[in-house]
Design a protein around this motif. Structure first.
Motif, PDB file in Angstrom:
ATOM      1  N   MET A 189       0.839  -1.213   0.000  1.00 33.03           N
ATOM      2  CA  MET A 189       0.000   0.000   0.000  1.00 33.03           C
ATOM      3  C   MET A 189       0.866   1.253   0.000  1.00 33.03           C
ATOM      4  O   MET A 189       0.547   2.247  -0.655  1.00 33.03           O
ATOM      5  N   LEU A 190       1.976   1.204   0.756  1.00 31.21           N
ATOM      6  CA  LEU A 190       2.898   2.350   0.785  1.00 31.21           C
ATOM      7  C   LEU A 190       3.467   2.592  -0.613  1.00 31.21           C
ATOM      8  O   LEU A 190       3.484   3.719  -1.105  1.00 31.21           O
ATOM      9  N   ALA A 191       3.902   1.497  -1.276  1.00 30.66           N
ATOM     10  CA  ALA A 191       4.507   1.623  -2.611  1.00 30.66           C
ATOM     11  C   ALA A 191       3.514   2.182  -3.622  1.00 30.66           C
ATOM     12  O   ALA A 191       3.869   2.981  -4.486  1.00 30.66           O
ATOM     13  N   GLN A 192       2.248   1.787  -3.493  1.00 31.42           N
ATOM     14  CA  GLN A 192       1.245   2.208  -4.480  1.00 31.42           C
ATOM     15  C   GLN A 192       0.462   3.435  -4.022  1.00 31.42           C
ATOM     16  O   GLN A 192      -0.403   3.926  -4.739  1.00 31.42           O
ATOM     17  N   GLY A 193       0.766   3.927  -2.818  1.00 26.94           N
ATOM     18  CA  GLY A 193      -0.035   4.994  -2.222  1.00 26.94           C
ATOM     19  C   GLY A 193       0.326   6.387  -2.691  1.00 26.94           C
ATOM     20  O   GLY A 193       1.139   6.561  -3.605  1.00 26.94           O
ATOM     21  N   SER A 204      10.222  10.330  -2.171  1.00 31.85           N
ATOM     22  CA  SER A 204      11.174  10.556  -1.071  1.00 31.85           C
ATOM     23  C   SER A 204      10.542  10.186   0.271  1.00 31.85           C
ATOM     24  O   SER A 204      11.194   9.596   1.139  1.00 31.85           O
ATOM     25  N   LEU A 205       9.268  10.513   0.434  1.00 26.50           N
ATOM     26  CA  LEU A 205       8.583  10.199   1.691  1.00 26.50           C
ATOM     27  C   LEU A 205       8.343   8.686   1.812  1.00 26.50           C
ATOM     28  O   LEU A 205       8.459   8.117   2.905  1.00 26.50           O
ATOM     29  N   LYS A 206       8.044   8.054   0.664  1.00 27.80           N
ATOM     30  CA  LYS A 206       7.886   6.587   0.685  1.00 27.80           C
ATOM     31  C   LYS A 206       9.174   5.916   1.157  1.00 27.80           C
ATOM     32  O   LYS A 206       9.148   4.985   1.952  1.00 27.80           O
ATOM     33  N   ARG A 207      10.311   6.421   0.651  1.00 25.64           N
ATOM     34  CA  ARG A 207      11.602   5.843   1.052  1.00 25.64           C
ATOM     35  C   ARG A 207      11.842   6.060   2.542  1.00 25.64           C
ATOM     36  O   ARG A 207      12.334   5.194   3.243  1.00 25.64           O
ATOM     37  N   ARG A 208      11.486   7.260   3.019  1.00 20.81           N
ATOM     38  CA  ARG A 208      11.707   7.592   4.430  1.00 20.81           C
ATOM     39  C   ARG A 208      10.862   6.695   5.338  1.00 20.81           C
ATOM     40  O   ARG A 208      11.369   6.085   6.281  1.00 20.81           O
ATOM     41  N   VAL A 209       9.576   6.628   5.049  1.00 16.45           N
ATOM     42  CA  VAL A 209       8.662   5.845   5.899  1.00 16.45           C
ATOM     43  C   VAL A 209       9.056   4.366   5.909  1.00 16.45           C
ATOM     44  O   VAL A 209       9.067   3.721   6.955  1.00 16.45           O
ATOM     45  N   GLY A 235      12.009   3.106   5.203  1.00 17.99           N
ATOM     46  CA  GLY A 235      13.447   2.904   5.422  1.00 17.99           C
ATOM     47  C   GLY A 235      13.796   2.495   6.842  1.00 17.99           C
ATOM     48  O   GLY A 235      12.936   2.375   7.722  1.00 17.99           O
ATOM     49  N   ALA A 236      15.094   2.283   7.062  1.00 20.69           N
ATOM     50  CA  ALA A 236      15.593   1.776   8.346  1.00 20.69           C
ATOM     51  C   ALA A 236      15.391   2.768   9.496  1.00 20.69           C
ATOM     52  O   ALA A 236      15.438   2.379  10.670  1.00 20.69           O
ATOM     53  N   TYR A 237      15.151   4.059   9.153  1.00 22.04           N
ATOM     54  CA  TYR A 237      14.900   5.076  10.184  1.00 22.04           C
ATOM     55  C   TYR A 237      13.477   5.628  10.075  1.00 22.04           C
ATOM     56  O   TYR A 237      13.205   6.751  10.480  1.00 22.04           O
ATOM     57  N   GLY A 238      12.601   4.839   9.492  1.00 22.41           N
ATOM     58  CA  GLY A 238      11.216   5.293   9.319  1.00 22.41           C
ATOM     59  C   GLY A 238      10.282   4.656  10.328  1.00 22.41           C
ATOM     60  O   GLY A 238      10.414   4.885  11.535  1.00 22.41           O
ATOM     61  N   HIS A 239       9.349   3.859   9.814  1.00 21.87           N
ATOM     62  CA  HIS A 239       8.316   3.243  10.656  1.00 21.87           C
ATOM     63  C   HIS A 239       8.231   1.741  10.395  1.00 21.87           C
ATOM     64  O   HIS A 239       8.520   1.284   9.295  1.00 21.87           O
ATOM     65  N   LEU A 240       7.776   0.995  11.391  1.00 26.18           N
ATOM     66  CA  LEU A 240       7.632  -0.458  11.243  1.00 26.18           C
ATOM     67  C   LEU A 240       6.424  -0.807  10.372  1.00 26.18           C
ATOM     68  O   LEU A 240       5.342  -0.232  10.535  1.00 26.18           O
ATOM     69  N   SER A 241       6.624  -1.760   9.488  1.00 24.42           N
ATOM     70  CA  SER A 241       5.503  -2.284   8.696  1.00 24.42           C
ATOM     71  C   SER A 241       4.759  -3.336   9.531  1.00 24.42           C
ATOM     72  O   SER A 241       5.247  -3.778  10.589  1.00 24.42           O
ATOM     73  N   ASN A 242       3.606  -3.744   9.010  1.00 21.63           N
ATOM     74  CA  ASN A 242       2.860  -4.830   9.674  1.00 21.63           C
ATOM     75  C   ASN A 242       3.745  -6.071   9.811  1.00 21.63           C
ATOM     76  O   ASN A 242       3.755  -6.736  10.849  1.00 21.63           O
ATOM     77  N   GLN A 243       4.507  -6.357   8.748  1.00 21.37           N
ATOM     78  CA  GLN A 243       5.343  -7.560   8.741  1.00 21.37           C
ATOM     79  C   GLN A 243       6.482  -7.460   9.754  1.00 21.37           C
ATOM     80  O   GLN A 243       6.830  -8.448  10.403  1.00 21.37           O
ATOM     81  N   GLN A 244       7.070  -6.274   9.871  1.00 27.22           N
ATOM     82  CA  GLN A 244       8.146  -6.106  10.869  1.00 27.22           C
ATOM     83  C   GLN A 244       7.600  -6.288  12.288  1.00 27.22           C
ATOM     84  O   GLN A 244       8.269  -6.876  13.149  1.00 27.22           O
ATOM     85  N   ALA A 245       6.413  -5.744  12.540  1.00 26.78           N
ATOM     86  CA  ALA A 245       5.799  -5.888  13.865  1.00 26.78           C
ATOM     87  C   ALA A 245       5.529  -7.364  14.155  1.00 26.78           C
ATOM     88  O   ALA A 245       5.823  -7.870  15.244  1.00 26.78           O
ATOM     89  N   ALA A 246       4.996  -8.084  13.152  1.00 29.14           N
ATOM     90  CA  ALA A 246       4.694  -9.510  13.332  1.00 29.14           C
ATOM     91  C   ALA A 246       5.984 -10.297  13.571  1.00 29.14           C
ATOM     92  O   ALA A 246       6.029 -11.192  14.420  1.00 29.14           O
ATOM     93  N   ASN A 272      -1.589   4.401   4.271  1.00 35.48           N
ATOM     94  CA  ASN A 272      -0.759   3.299   3.761  1.00 35.48           C
ATOM     95  C   ASN A 272      -1.005   1.984   4.483  1.00 35.48           C
ATOM     96  O   ASN A 272      -0.172   1.079   4.444  1.00 35.48           O
ATOM     97  N   ASN A 273      -2.157   1.891   5.168  1.00 28.36           N
ATOM     98  CA  ASN A 273      -2.458   0.667   5.895  1.00 28.36           C
ATOM     99  C   ASN A 273      -3.956   0.619   6.168  1.00 28.36           C
ATOM    100  O   ASN A 273      -4.659   1.622   5.960  1.00 28.36           O
ATOM    101  N   SER A 274      -4.428  -0.521   6.602  1.00 23.36           N
ATOM    102  CA  SER A 274      -5.808  -0.612   7.071  1.00 23.36           C
ATOM    103  C   SER A 274      -5.810  -1.549   8.273  1.00 23.36           C
ATOM    104  O   SER A 274      -4.907  -2.389   8.407  1.00 23.36           O
ATOM    105  N   ILE A 275      -6.810  -1.372   9.132  1.00 23.57           N
ATOM    106  CA  ILE A 275      -6.897  -2.240  10.315  1.00 23.57           C
ATOM    107  C   ILE A 275      -7.033  -3.696   9.866  1.00 23.57           C
ATOM    108  O   ILE A 275      -6.452  -4.596  10.461  1.00 23.57           O
ATOM    109  N   GLU A 276      -7.752  -3.916   8.762  1.00 22.49           N
ATOM    110  CA  GLU A 276      -7.961  -5.278   8.270  1.00 22.49           C
ATOM    111  C   GLU A 276      -6.627  -5.936   7.894  1.00 22.49           C
ATOM    112  O   GLU A 276      -6.364  -7.080   8.250  1.00 22.49           O
ATOM    113  N   LEU A 277      -5.777  -5.181   7.174  1.00 25.66           N
ATOM    114  CA  LEU A 277      -4.477  -5.731   6.770  1.00 25.66           C
ATOM    115  C   LEU A 277      -3.578  -5.974   7.985  1.00 25.66           C
ATOM    116  O   LEU A 277      -2.922  -7.009   8.086  1.00 25.66           O
TER     117      LEU A 277
END
Ligand SMILES: [Zn+2]
Ligand SMILES: [Zn+2]
Length: 256
Positions: A169-173, A178-183, A185-196, A219-224
């Motif tokens: 969703m982030l990639a297609q959002g 530049s903001l997509k890379r930041r969010v 990236g290694a100094y951005g935010h955790l994805s659902n998969q990283q949290a899991a 770039n996310n939904s509660i369902e995902l």
């Protein structure tokens, strides 16, 4: 009384988490106007006048914008790292307590351990709270789960954990590249998969409460998030999803 916690709101439009033990209540971050903070705290049955202190994780507006005005209006002490204090013009603070070298400190009877996290801020700290045998970790705004983070947040009784985005969703959002890379990236935010992945590595059978937080509205939904974290959610006594508007209601850690 063991630790209790609640949220004024969670996400890129404003954050604020209440952590309480006995008669003492702390506010971690404040990304809302004074009026909005008072309104959201009233919803949780607390007035800012009852706060013992405000703790700040980092200088991004969604965590900081309301801190100085609230601290001035209610004469509240503010705890933050030197890097966060100097990162930008925060505004006048009535009382400043510097978190030095990420050393643990106490506010009333709540022990606070600041933990350095990789995020695109000057000196970001997330926190583990301990009181009377129970522990609560607040872990949002980090791009990577480091071994240091895992060590500190791996055995909490309750955890507020970021699941910010779904990578597809982030990639297609709508964000610019530049903001997509930041969010993402290694100094951005955790994805659902990283949290899991984090929960899978540390195990979550000991968790009484898992609150999935800082979920992006774009770039996310509660369902995902729910689908990706389903395995972990099944093993936790209580798993909820925090939202931007409502945050979440008081949760209490039970200790026998
Ligand atoms: Zn944030
Ligand atoms: Zn941030």
């Amino acid at each position: 009384m063991a630790l209790r916690f609640a949220s004024l709101g969670s996400g890129s439009k404003g954050n604020g988490t209440l952590v309480a033990s006995g008669d003492h209540c702390l506010l971690v971050d404040c990304g809302f106007t004074i009026k909005e903070t008072e309104r959201r705290m009233a919803r949780l049955g607390v007035s800012p006048a009852e706060l013992s202190a405000i703790l700040v994780t980092h200088e991004h507006s969604d965590h900081l914008s309301g801190v100085a005005p609230l601290a001035r209006k209610y004469g509240l002490p503010v705890y933050l790292t030197p890097g966060t204090l100097r990162a930008r013009d925060i505004g006048k603070l009535p009382r400043v307590h510097l978190i030095e070298g990420h050393q643990p400190f106490a506010v009333a009877d709540i022990q606070v351990t600041p933990v350095a996290v990789p995020h695109d801020a000057r000196e970001a700290a997330q926190f583990v709270f301990r009181s009377r045998g129970s522990s609560l970790g607040l872990l949002t705004d980090l791009g990577t789960v480091t071994p240091h983070v895992e060590e500190h947040f791996g055995d909490c009784d309750a955890l507020v954990l970021e699941a910010n985005h779904d990578p597809q969703m982030l990639a297609q959002g709508p964000y610019p590249p530049s903001l997509k890379r930041r969010v993402g990236g290694a100094y951005g935010h955790l994805s659902n998969q990283q949290a899991a992945g984090f929960l899978q590595r540390v195990g979550c059978d000991q968790l009484q409460h898992l609150v999935v937080a800082h979920i992006s509205e774009k770039n996310n939904s509660i369902e995902l998030a729910r689908a990706t974290l389903a395995d972990a959610a099944e093993r936790v006594a209580n798993c909820i999803f925090a939202c931007q508007q409502q945050g979440f209601d008081w949760l209490q850690i039970e200790k026998d």
